[in-house]
Motif scaffolding. Structure first.
Motif, PDB file in Angstrom:
ATOM      1  N   ILE A   1       0.836  -1.204   0.000  1.00 53.00           N
ATOM      2  CA  ILE A   1       0.000   0.000   0.000  1.00 53.00           C
ATOM      3  C   ILE A   1       0.869   1.253   0.000  1.00 53.00           C
ATOM      4  O   ILE A   1       0.566   2.231  -0.693  1.00 53.00           O
ATOM      5  N   THR A   2       1.968   1.221   0.737  1.00 52.11           N
ATOM      6  CA  THR A   2       2.900   2.352   0.752  1.00 52.11           C
ATOM      7  C   THR A   2       3.464   2.582  -0.639  1.00 52.11           C
ATOM      8  O   THR A   2       3.536   3.730  -1.114  1.00 52.11           O
TER       9      THR A   2
ATOM     10  N   ASP B   1      -3.536  12.300  -5.394  1.00 54.20           N
ATOM     11  CA  ASP B   1      -4.932  12.696  -5.373  1.00 54.20           C
ATOM     12  C   ASP B   1      -5.225  13.361  -4.038  1.00 54.20           C
ATOM     13  O   ASP B   1      -4.811  12.851  -2.988  1.00 54.20           O
ATOM     14  N   ALA B   2      -5.948  14.451  -4.061  1.00 52.69           N
ATOM     15  CA  ALA B   2      -6.195  15.249  -2.855  1.00 52.69           C
ATOM     16  C   ALA B   2      -6.952  14.482  -1.776  1.00 52.69           C
ATOM     17  O   ALA B   2      -6.766  14.741  -0.588  1.00 52.69           O
ATOM     18  N   GLU B   3      -7.802  13.551  -2.152  1.00 51.15           N
ATOM     19  CA  GLU B   3      -8.560  12.781  -1.161  1.00 51.15           C
ATOM     20  C   GLU B   3      -7.922  11.427  -0.869  1.00 51.15           C
ATOM     21  O   GLU B   3      -7.855  10.997   0.272  1.00 51.15           O
ATOM     22  N   LEU B   4      -7.475  10.755  -1.914  1.00 51.68           N
ATOM     23  CA  LEU B   4      -6.994   9.381  -1.751  1.00 51.68           C
ATOM     24  C   LEU B   4      -5.626   9.308  -1.075  1.00 51.68           C
ATOM     25  O   LEU B   4      -5.404   8.432  -0.233  1.00 51.68           O
ATOM     26  N   THR B   5      -4.729  10.219  -1.403  1.00 53.35           N
ATOM     27  CA  THR B   5      -3.389  10.173  -0.820  1.00 53.35           C
ATOM     28  C   THR B   5      -3.431  10.272   0.709  1.00 53.35           C
ATOM     29  O   THR B   5      -2.836   9.438   1.398  1.00 53.35           O
ATOM     30  N   PRO B   6      -4.157  11.246   1.290  1.00 58.13           N
ATOM     31  CA  PRO B   6      -4.238  11.282   2.763  1.00 58.13           C
ATOM     32  C   PRO B   6      -4.953  10.063   3.340  1.00 58.13           C
ATOM     33  O   PRO B   6      -4.599   9.586   4.415  1.00 58.13           O
ATOM     34  N   ALA B   7      -5.946   9.549   2.615  1.00 56.84           N
ATOM     35  CA  ALA B   7      -6.659   8.365   3.090  1.00 56.84           C
ATOM     36  C   ALA B   7      -5.723   7.159   3.144  1.00 56.84           C
ATOM     37  O   ALA B   7      -5.787   6.355   4.080  1.00 56.84           O
ATOM     38  N   LEU B   8      -4.843   7.032   2.179  1.00 52.02           N
ATOM     39  CA  LEU B   8      -3.890   5.918   2.177  1.00 52.02           C
ATOM     40  C   LEU B   8      -2.865   6.072   3.294  1.00 52.02           C
ATOM     41  O   LEU B   8      -2.494   5.084   3.941  1.00 52.02           O
ATOM     42  N   LYS B   9      -2.427   7.295   3.539  1.00 53.53           N
ATOM     43  CA  LYS B   9      -1.499   7.525   4.651  1.00 53.53           C
ATOM     44  C   LYS B   9      -2.168   7.174   5.978  1.00 53.53           C
ATOM     45  O   LYS B   9      -1.553   6.583   6.858  1.00 53.53           O
TER      46      LYS B   9
ATOM     47  N   ILE C   1      -3.060   3.392  10.560  1.00 53.93           N
ATOM     48  CA  ILE C   1      -3.974   2.524  11.323  1.00 53.93           C
ATOM     49  C   ILE C   1      -3.453   1.088  11.330  1.00 53.93           C
ATOM     50  O   ILE C   1      -3.424   0.424  12.376  1.00 53.93           O
ATOM     51  N   LEU C   2      -3.039   0.605  10.166  1.00 51.86           N
ATOM     52  CA  LEU C   2      -2.528  -0.768  10.072  1.00 51.86           C
ATOM     53  C   LEU C   2      -1.268  -0.950  10.913  1.00 51.86           C
ATOM     54  O   LEU C   2      -1.098  -1.990  11.560  1.00 51.86           O
ATOM     55  N   GLU C   3      -0.407   0.055  10.908  1.00 52.79           N
ATOM     56  CA  GLU C   3       0.803  -0.034  11.740  1.00 52.79           C
ATOM     57  C   GLU C   3       0.437  -0.086  13.224  1.00 52.79           C
ATOM     58  O   GLU C   3       1.053  -0.828  13.994  1.00 52.79           O
ATOM     59  N   GLU C   4      -0.570   0.684  13.634  1.00 54.66           N
ATOM     60  CA  GLU C   4      -1.037   0.622  15.026  1.00 54.66           C
ATOM     61  C   GLU C   4      -1.587  -0.762  15.352  1.00 54.66           C
ATOM     62  O   GLU C   4      -1.358  -1.288  16.437  1.00 54.66           O
ATOM     63  N   MET C   5      -2.321  -1.338  14.409  1.00 53.73           N
ATOM     64  CA  MET C   5      -2.872  -2.683  14.616  1.00 53.73           C
ATOM     65  C   MET C   5      -1.756  -3.708  14.760  1.00 53.73           C
ATOM     66  O   MET C   5      -1.845  -4.621  15.587  1.00 53.73           O
ATOM     67  N   VAL C   6      -0.722  -3.573  13.948  1.00 49.20           N
ATOM     68  CA  VAL C   6       0.425  -4.487  14.032  1.00 49.20           C
ATOM     69  C   VAL C   6       1.100  -4.334  15.389  1.00 49.20           C
ATOM     70  O   VAL C   6       1.396  -5.326  16.066  1.00 49.20           O
ATOM     71  N   ASN C   7       1.334  -3.098  15.805  1.00 49.44           N
ATOM     72  CA  ASN C   7       1.975  -2.860  17.103  1.00 49.44           C
ATOM     73  C   ASN C   7       1.141  -3.442  18.238  1.00 49.44           C
ATOM     74  O   ASN C   7       1.680  -4.056  19.159  1.00 49.44           O
ATOM     75  N   TYR C   8      -0.163  -3.254  18.182  1.00 49.11           N
ATOM     76  CA  TYR C   8      -1.039  -3.826  19.204  1.00 49.11           C
ATOM     77  C   TYR C   8      -0.941  -5.350  19.192  1.00 49.11           C
ATOM     78  O   TYR C   8      -0.831  -5.983  20.241  1.00 49.11           O
ATOM     79  N   SER C   9      -0.970  -5.927  17.993  1.00 51.42           N
ATOM     80  CA  SER C   9      -0.964  -7.387  17.867  1.00 51.42           C
ATOM     81  C   SER C   9       0.350  -8.011  18.306  1.00 51.42           C
ATOM     82  O   SER C   9       0.378  -9.151  18.746  1.00 51.42           O
TER      83      SER C   9
ATOM     84  N   GLN D   1     -13.617   7.136  -8.714  1.00 51.52           N
ATOM     85  CA  GLN D   1     -14.255   7.821  -7.577  1.00 51.52           C
ATOM     86  C   GLN D   1     -14.803   6.808  -6.562  1.00 51.52           C
ATOM     87  O   GLN D   1     -14.681   7.006  -5.354  1.00 51.52           O
ATOM     88  N   GLU D   2     -15.352   5.706  -7.055  1.00 51.19           N
ATOM     89  CA  GLU D   2     -15.853   4.664  -6.157  1.00 51.19           C
ATOM     90  C   GLU D   2     -14.708   4.029  -5.370  1.00 51.19           C
ATOM     91  O   GLU D   2     -14.879   3.681  -4.200  1.00 51.19           O
ATOM     92  N   ILE D   3     -13.561   3.866  -6.006  1.00 52.80           N
ATOM     93  CA  ILE D   3     -12.393   3.319  -5.309  1.00 52.80           C
ATOM     94  C   ILE D   3     -11.991   4.265  -4.188  1.00 52.80           C
ATOM     95  O   ILE D   3     -11.722   3.834  -3.063  1.00 52.80           O
ATOM     96  N   GLU D   4     -11.943   5.565  -4.479  1.00 49.40           N
ATOM     97  CA  GLU D   4     -11.624   6.549  -3.435  1.00 49.40           C
ATOM     98  C   GLU D   4     -12.595   6.425  -2.262  1.00 49.40           C
ATOM     99  O   GLU D   4     -12.175   6.389  -1.105  1.00 49.40           O
ATOM    100  N   ASN D   5     -13.885   6.343  -2.578  1.00 55.01           N
ATOM    101  CA  ASN D   5     -14.909   6.258  -1.527  1.00 55.01           C
ATOM    102  C   ASN D   5     -14.786   4.987  -0.697  1.00 55.01           C
ATOM    103  O   ASN D   5     -14.933   5.023   0.533  1.00 55.01           O
ATOM    104  N   VAL D   6     -14.496   3.862  -1.342  1.00 56.96           N
ATOM    105  CA  VAL D   6     -14.407   2.603  -0.604  1.00 56.96           C
ATOM    106  C   VAL D   6     -13.141   2.556   0.253  1.00 56.96           C
ATOM    107  O   VAL D   6     -13.156   1.973   1.342  1.00 56.96           O
ATOM    108  N   ILE D   7     -12.064   3.192  -0.191  1.00 60.01           N
ATOM    109  CA  ILE D   7     -10.849   3.258   0.627  1.00 60.01           C
ATOM    110  C   ILE D   7     -11.129   4.078   1.889  1.00 60.01           C
ATOM    111  O   ILE D   7     -10.726   3.694   2.995  1.00 60.01           O
ATOM    112  N   ILE D   8     -11.840   5.170   1.736  1.00 56.52           N
ATOM    113  CA  ILE D   8     -12.210   5.995   2.891  1.00 56.52           C
ATOM    114  C   ILE D   8     -13.115   5.201   3.832  1.00 56.52           C
ATOM    115  O   ILE D   8     -12.940   5.230   5.056  1.00 56.52           O
ATOM    116  N   LYS D   9     -14.044   4.447   3.270  1.00 59.24           N
ATOM    117  CA  LYS D   9     -14.936   3.609   4.087  1.00 59.24           C
ATOM    118  C   LYS D   9     -14.152   2.490   4.781  1.00 59.24           C
ATOM    119  O   LYS D   9     -14.417   2.166   5.943  1.00 59.24           O
ATOM    120  N   LEU D  10     -13.180   1.910   4.095  1.00 55.93           N
ATOM    121  CA  LEU D  10     -12.334   0.874   4.696  1.00 55.93           C
ATOM    122  C   LEU D  10     -11.565   1.443   5.879  1.00 55.93           C
ATOM    123  O   LEU D  10     -11.419   0.780   6.903  1.00 55.93           O
TER     124      LEU D  10
END
Length: 178
Positions: A58-59, A67-75, A80-88, A134-143
């Motif tokens: 993903i990185t 992309d103004a919306e997708l790039t921050p969403a991916l970061k 979040i995933l790194e926090e989950m890994v650290n917790y796990s 656009q749907e991909i952007e929206n689903v990434i934000i929802k994920l």
């Protein structure tokens, strides 16, 4: 590169099996020298390794998207995933959530991001491609929202355990007259 990562994961699995279930006739004894990848700790489970591998994918894909919306969403997703890994790493019950995420959510997200990059780089765009992007952007934000909920839930379990310990300790202190 993905093949090398697969080899590392399979080598790690073989080493764990050899270490945990040694055989008398096994000439390939477990050795830390057999596993020389600084990215992964010997203590990490295969689920954590797979999550780290997906974070790397993903990185890499994120670096190809502007992309103004997708790039921050991916970061945010990576964070979040790194926090989950650290917790796990500290709480094994977190691996159950990671396992579920690795089975479907992350591979699907990676597939969608690859398609998004293809759509954006395609020389001729049509309405369908732009709608799908656009749907991909929206689903990434929802994920991301779902991942946040899972992370909160992971920490909720820890919070409940701590609160239980506090209650037990209070009861014992009261019982001892303190």
């Amino acid at each position: 590169m993905a093949r090398d990562e697969d080899d590392i994961i399979f080598q790690k699995l073989r080493q764990n099996v050899q270490r945990n279930f040694p055989r008398e006739d096994d000439k390939n004894n477990y050795s830390m020298n057999n596993y020389k990848n600084e990215n992964y700790s010997n203590k990490d489970s295969l689920i954590i390794l797979e999550t780290q591998r997906n974070i790397e994918k993903i990185t890499d894909l994120s670096s190809k998207i502007d992309d103004a919306e997708l790039t921050p969403a991916l970061k945010e997703m990576i964070s979040i995933l790194e926090e989950m890994v650290n917790y796990s790493k500290a709480n094994k019950e977190g691996e159950k959530k990671l396992e579920k995420i690795n089975e479907y959510h992350l591979p699907t997200a990676v597939k969608m991001l690859n398609s998004y990059i293809d759509f954006c780089n395609f020389p001729v765009k049509n309405a369908n491609m732009e709608k799908t992007a656009q749907e991909i952007e929206n689903v990434i934000i929802k994920l991301n929202e779902a991942l946040k909920s899972m992370l909160v839930e992971m920490n909720q379990n820890k919070l409940m355990d701590i609160n239980s310990d506090i209650d037990v300790l209070k009861t014992m202190l009261e019982k001892d007259g303190l």
